[in-house]
Enzyme design. Structure first.
Site, PDB file in Angstrom:
ATOM      1  N   HIS A  42       0.860  -1.281   0.153  1.00  0.00           N
ATOM      2  CA  HIS A  42       0.181   0.178  -0.046  1.00  0.00           C
ATOM      3  C   HIS A  42       0.879   1.235  -0.028  1.00  0.00           C
ATOM      4  O   HIS A  42       2.036   1.431   0.259  1.00  0.00           O
ATOM      5  CB  HIS A  42      -0.998   0.206   1.285  1.00  0.00           C
ATOM      6  CG  HIS A  42      -0.137   0.133   2.533  1.00  0.00           C
ATOM      7  ND1 HIS A  42       0.463   0.972   3.100  1.00  0.00           N
ATOM      8  CD2 HIS A  42       0.105  -1.135   3.312  1.00  0.00           C
ATOM      9  CE1 HIS A  42       1.001   0.928   4.233  1.00  0.00           C
ATOM     10  NE2 HIS A  42       0.849  -0.537   4.355  1.00  0.00           N
TER      11      HIS A  42
ATOM     12  N   GLU B 292      -2.109  -7.257   7.571  1.00  0.00           N
ATOM     13  CA  GLU B 292      -0.747  -7.154   8.241  1.00  0.00           C
ATOM     14  C   GLU B 292      -0.872  -7.871   9.615  1.00  0.00           C
ATOM     15  O   GLU B 292      -1.973  -8.208  10.131  1.00  0.00           O
ATOM     16  CB  GLU B 292      -0.561  -5.661   8.451  1.00  0.00           C
ATOM     17  CG  GLU B 292       0.688  -5.533   9.024  1.00  0.00           C
ATOM     18  CD  GLU B 292       2.121  -6.164   8.138  1.00  0.00           C
ATOM     19  OE1 GLU B 292       2.219  -7.302   8.490  1.00  0.00           O
ATOM     20  OE2 GLU B 292       2.939  -5.171   7.550  1.00  0.00           O
TER      21      GLU B 292
END
Length: 391
Positions: free
Chosen positions: A195, A271
């Protein structure tokens, strides 16, 4: 009408705990035809752990054949059947994550469980013993029935070292011996996009799935636009899958809009949960939690302070998502918008590298990496941390 499979699974340990292995077979519920066989030597483990590993492997093999199938699991382990059916509690800590893995393969309601006597589970039992015998010889078990059926007579045994699958998920991409001559077809290729930046990124703060879920910063949104333009110019992406966290969804939306594609969310791509370390810098963690940090750096099984995830746990869920996505997108090029740990994990599993390799890779915000997955189970790391599109 959904296809119906029967999964028969078993596991054993010569010593309990001792050298252990599992086996599973997937068959067509209507015809009884054997569609796939899986087995693996898993090092030192108990009977129950081996049985659960066999269940997980069997369900994954069924999912690879048809993600929409209905599955009937048959095992001679009363413990596993009763626990997975919800009638018995799962008290042992080693069983809980394995049960969770099994439940995550297919949606709830598509899998049912049946206990059978041992004499009716001979096929899976044989495979488990073959895997243990191969492990004893320092070899890796190889299937004689490829996914989809058709017995491969005289299929050779591999001479690759066995791994301890209790600590590590299967490293799709373990290198084959020599150059294969068979045409394996077009691989499933995952283009891995980290990202764009958030306000925490330039400050190098721990930012996982247990923190504030920050959005992209202005810099991060600009990076997303740059990578979208670069991927549009290449014209190879056929699907977009993202982590559920906001920074990834925002990045994925920018890219997908440019490419004219929909976005699919995969929970396994999130994550690491960094527990009490969320929002802190490395220096702050070292000052406040020195012993926990030292343990975390020394072992992939150590979790961050306050109930965070270990890298071993993250690797298991990332590998499960990897296998599901390979089955869903065979031969296609898919953009996975995710985070540092999942990308590094996919790269190291493709290379067959040890867990400590995670600390030896650099991944910039909005960088691109790529792994190709072939029909024979091998993988190729094709790209790591490309940032040319940001310059």
């Amino acid at each position: 009408m959904a296809r119906r499979f029967v999964v028969e699974a078993d596991g054993g340990s010569r010593g309990n705990p001792g050298p252990a292995g599992y086996g599973a077979v997937v068959s067509d519920a209507e015809t009884g035809e054997t569609l796939a066989e899986v087995a693996e030597y898993i090092g030192t483990a108990t009977n129950n752990v081996a049985e659960y590993k066999g269940l997980v492997a069997g369900l994954r093999a069924a999912y690879a054949l048809d993600p929409e199938a209905e599955v009937r699991v048959r095992m001679d382990s009363k413990l596993v059947i009763e626990q997975m059916s919800g009638r018995w509690k799962i008290k042992h800590p080693d069983m809980r994550p394995l049960a969770a893995e099994a439940k995550a393969v297919f949606p709830a309601g598509r899998v049912s469980y049946e206990w059978i006597p041992r004499e009716r589970n001979k096929h899976a039992d044989r495979l488990a013993n073959e895997a243990m015998d191969a492990g004893k010889r320092g070899e890796q078990w190889r299937p004689k029935v490829p996914p989809g059926g058709t017995l491969a007579a005289g299929a050779p045994e591999a001479a690759a070292p066995a791994d301890d699958a209790l600590a590590e998920p299967a490293a799709t991409g373990a290198p084959a011996v020599g150059w294969g001559s068979a045409d394996l077809g077009t691989p499933a290729t995952f283009v891995l996009l980290r990202h764009g930046e958030t306000p925490l990124t330039p400050e190098k703060r721990f930012s996982g799935s247990g923190g504030t879920d920050p959005s992209l910063s202005p810099v991060g949104r600009h990076q997303a636009e740059r990578v979208a333009a670069a991927l549009a110019a290449r014209g190879t992406i056929q699907a977009v899958v993202t982590s559920p966290l906001l920074r990834c969804r925002e990045t994925a939306d920018v890219v997908a809009r440019r490419l004219g594609l929909d976005v699919r969310v995969d929970e396994g791509l999130r994550e690491t949960d960094f527990g009490a370390w969320e929002g802190l810098t490395f220096a702050e963690v070292k000052e406040r939690f020195p012993d926990d940090l030292a343990a975390w750096l020394a072992s992939s099984k150590a979790a961050p302070t306050g109930g965070g995830e270990s890298f071993a746990s993250v690797a298991r869920r990332v590998a499960l998502s990897r296998d599901k996505l390979i089955a869903r997108y065979p031969g296609r090029t898919v953009l996975l918008v995710t985070h540092v740990t999942p990308i590094k994990t996919l790269a190291r599993l493709a290379l067959g590298a040890p867990p400590e390799a995670l600390f030896r890779m650099e991944l910039s915000a909005a960088s691109l990496s790529a792994v190709a997955y072939y029909a024979d189970g091998n993988a190729s790391l094709r790209l790591l941390n490309e940032t040319a599109h940001l310059r």
